[in-house]
Design a protein around this motif. Structure first.
Motif, PDB file in Angstrom:
ATOM      1  N   ARG A 230       0.852  -1.184   0.000  1.00  0.00           N
ATOM      2  CA  ARG A 230       0.000   0.000   0.000  1.00  0.00           C
ATOM      3  C   ARG A 230       0.888   1.233   0.000  1.00  0.00           C
ATOM      4  N   ARG A 231       0.346   2.354  -0.502  1.00  0.00           N
ATOM      5  CA  ARG A 231       1.097   3.617  -0.489  1.00  0.00           C
ATOM      6  C   ARG A 231       0.118   4.773  -0.564  1.00  0.00           C
ATOM      7  N   ASP A 232       0.374   5.789   0.232  1.00  0.00           N
ATOM      8  CA  ASP A 232      -0.354   7.055   0.155  1.00  0.00           C
ATOM      9  C   ASP A 232       0.483   7.965  -0.740  1.00  0.00           C
ATOM     10  N   ASP A 233       0.068   8.105  -1.996  1.00  0.00           N
ATOM     11  CA  ASP A 233       0.876   8.852  -2.965  1.00  0.00           C
ATOM     12  C   ASP A 233       1.080  10.300  -2.552  1.00  0.00           C
ATOM     13  N   ALA A 234       0.048  10.923  -2.026  1.00  0.00           N
ATOM     14  CA  ALA A 234       0.159  12.335  -1.647  1.00  0.00           C
ATOM     15  C   ALA A 234       1.189  12.524  -0.546  1.00  0.00           C
ATOM     16  N   GLU A 235       1.152  11.658   0.474  1.00  0.00           N
ATOM     17  CA  GLU A 235       2.119  11.760   1.564  1.00  0.00           C
ATOM     18  C   GLU A 235       3.522  11.392   1.105  1.00  0.00           C
ATOM     19  N   ALA A 236       3.642  10.352   0.270  1.00  0.00           N
ATOM     20  CA  ALA A 236       4.960   9.938  -0.218  1.00  0.00           C
ATOM     21  C   ALA A 236       5.609  11.035  -1.047  1.00  0.00           C
ATOM     22  N   ALA A 237       4.796  11.793  -1.785  1.00  0.00           N
ATOM     23  CA  ALA A 237       5.336  12.859  -2.633  1.00  0.00           C
ATOM     24  C   ALA A 237       5.933  13.987  -1.812  1.00  0.00           C
ATOM     25  N   ARG A 238       5.504  14.138  -0.559  1.00  0.00           N
ATOM     26  CA  ARG A 238       6.014  15.207   0.293  1.00  0.00           C
ATOM     27  C   ARG A 238       7.355  14.849   0.934  1.00  0.00           C
ATOM     28  N   ILE A 239       7.731  13.591   0.848  1.00  0.00           N
ATOM     29  CA  ILE A 239       8.950  13.131   1.513  1.00  0.00           C
ATOM     30  C   ILE A 239      10.143  13.205   0.571  1.00  0.00           C
ATOM     31  N   GLU A 240      11.227  13.800   1.047  1.00  0.00           N
ATOM     32  CA  GLU A 240      12.470  13.876   0.268  1.00  0.00           C
ATOM     33  C   GLU A 240      13.580  13.091   0.954  1.00  0.00           C
ATOM     34  N   GLY A 241      13.740  13.295   2.259  1.00  0.00           N
ATOM     35  CA  GLY A 241      14.798  12.612   2.992  1.00  0.00           C
ATOM     36  C   GLY A 241      14.254  11.422   3.771  1.00  0.00           C
ATOM     37  N   VAL A 242      14.995  10.304   3.739  1.00  0.00           N
ATOM     38  CA  VAL A 242      14.575   9.081   4.438  1.00  0.00           C
ATOM     39  C   VAL A 242      15.761   8.511   5.210  1.00  0.00           C
TER      40      VAL A 242
ATOM     41  N   GLY B 157       5.360   9.934  12.086  1.00  0.00           N
ATOM     42  CA  GLY B 157       5.363   8.566  12.576  1.00  0.00           C
ATOM     43  C   GLY B 157       4.270   7.679  12.009  1.00  0.00           C
ATOM     44  N   GLN B 158       3.433   8.241  11.130  1.00  0.00           N
ATOM     45  CA  GLN B 158       2.348   7.460  10.543  1.00  0.00           C
ATOM     46  C   GLN B 158       2.826   6.726   9.285  1.00  0.00           C
ATOM     47  N   GLN B 159       2.257   5.546   9.062  1.00  0.00           N
ATOM     48  CA  GLN B 159       2.659   4.740   7.914  1.00  0.00           C
ATOM     49  C   GLN B 159       2.232   5.413   6.609  1.00  0.00           C
ATOM     50  N   VAL B 160       3.201   5.603   5.723  1.00  0.00           N
ATOM     51  CA  VAL B 160       2.948   6.196   4.411  1.00  0.00           C
ATOM     52  C   VAL B 160       2.871   5.097   3.345  1.00  0.00           C
ATOM     53  N   ALA B 161       3.709   4.084   3.487  1.00  0.00           N
ATOM     54  CA  ALA B 161       3.725   2.970   2.530  1.00  0.00           C
ATOM     55  C   ALA B 161       4.177   1.719   3.270  1.00  0.00           C
TER      56      ALA B 161
ATOM     57  N   PRO C 259       6.431   7.578  -5.015  1.00  0.00           N
ATOM     58  CA  PRO C 259       5.262   8.046  -5.759  1.00  0.00           C
ATOM     59  C   PRO C 259       5.406   7.668  -7.233  1.00  0.00           C
ATOM     60  N   GLU C 260       4.286   7.435  -7.895  1.00  0.00           N
ATOM     61  CA  GLU C 260       4.325   6.957  -9.271  1.00  0.00           C
ATOM     62  C   GLU C 260       5.060   7.905 -10.211  1.00  0.00           C
ATOM     63  N   ASP C 261       5.006   9.204  -9.934  1.00  0.00           N
ATOM     64  CA  ASP C 261       5.618  10.166 -10.845  1.00  0.00           C
ATOM     65  C   ASP C 261       7.055  10.525 -10.462  1.00  0.00           C
TER      66      ASP C 261
END
Length: 260
Positions: free
Chosen positions: A48-60, A162-166, A207-209
């Motif tokens: 699963r993945r929340d595309d909107a939240e994943a798109a906001r993330i740059e550093g991991v 701390g919430q699951q994004v993917a 994110p897909e894009d």
């Protein structure tokens, strides 16, 4: 001889079907929303993945992979450490092509990874398979049924809050027919399967894009060694075997080496 090779491949192909999913281990912060992919041939993939939240993330920040429950029971400490390191290595390579690897600071997104199953490789069967593949030329490799190993992993991307994004629940067993090379190491198959696992992790959390980016210089995953292992390719070609010491390039990182 080619006719015999073809018959063997056809006869064993039925054993190369998709791996069955592994039961939820409890490692992920949540399992609701995981969807099984039907387009995979060999691996069991639920994601699963929340595309909107994943798109906001740059550093991991990449947390070191850990063993979950009874995973690795019966293996030696060096064998378990080798699998964890190879899982970390392959995930680092893939994630670094999509995100900036960050240090563990408050408010930084984190990737947590748990190895939930390591199925040992049968060394005797692998030796027999290596000899058979040398004597019976043909496409791919032929393995002895019942002696192939496997790997199952759960991983999740947590956002700054701390919430699951993917999330990904992934399992695969080495095929009796295909490109999974025999190994005399009990963790040979698990080590090989870490590479497609890394691909799946990178695809799941991105994110897909988001395009794959060039490798940064200096390479943030350099502590795991070079990304390509030419000697490992030659060793497989000459011996018909996967040899961890030359195929992973996984000499232990120096003490005190910071993780990306």
């Amino acid at each position: 001889m080619k006719h015999v090779s073809g018959l063997l491949l056809v006869g064993l192909a039925a054993a190369g079907c998709q791996t069955a999913p592994v039961a939820d281990s409890g490692f992920l912060s949540r399992y609701d929303g995981l969807v099984a992919r039907e387009d995979t041939i060999r691996a069991s993939v639920r994601q699963r993945r929340d595309d909107a939240e994943a798109a906001r993330i740059e550093g991991v920040y990449l947390e070191p992979a850990v063993l979950v429950g009874s995973a690795g029971s019966g293996l030696s400490e060096p064998e378990k450490a080798m699998v964890l390191r190879e899982v970390d290595r392959q995930i680092c390579y893939e994630v670094s092509e999509r995100f900036t690897l960050a240090t563990a600071t408050p408010g930084t997104a984190r990737l947590r990874t748990g190895v939930v199953e390591i199925r040992p490789t049968g060394a005797a069967g692998s030796g027999a398979a290596a000899i058979a593949n040398m004597l019976i030329p043909g496409p791919g490799t032929i393995r002895v049924p019942g002696t192939t190993g496997g790997l199952a992993v759960e991983t999740e991307l947590l956002g700054p809050d701390g919430q699951q994004v993917a999330a990904l629940a992934w399992a695969r067993r080495a095929n009796t027919v295909g490109t999974d090379t025999p190994s005399l190491s009990r963790v040979g198959d698990a080590l090989q399967l870490a590479e497609p696992l890394g691909d799946a992790v990178g695809d799941t959390i991105s994110p897909e894009d988001r395009a794959v980016r060039p490798i940064a210089d200096p390479d943030p995953c350099a502590l795991f060694g070079p990304r390509t292992q030419p000697l490992g390719f030659v060793t497989r070609l000459v011996t018909g075997l996967y040899v961890p010491e030359v195929n992973t390039g996984s000499a232990p990182a120096e003490a005190g080496t910071p993780r990306p």
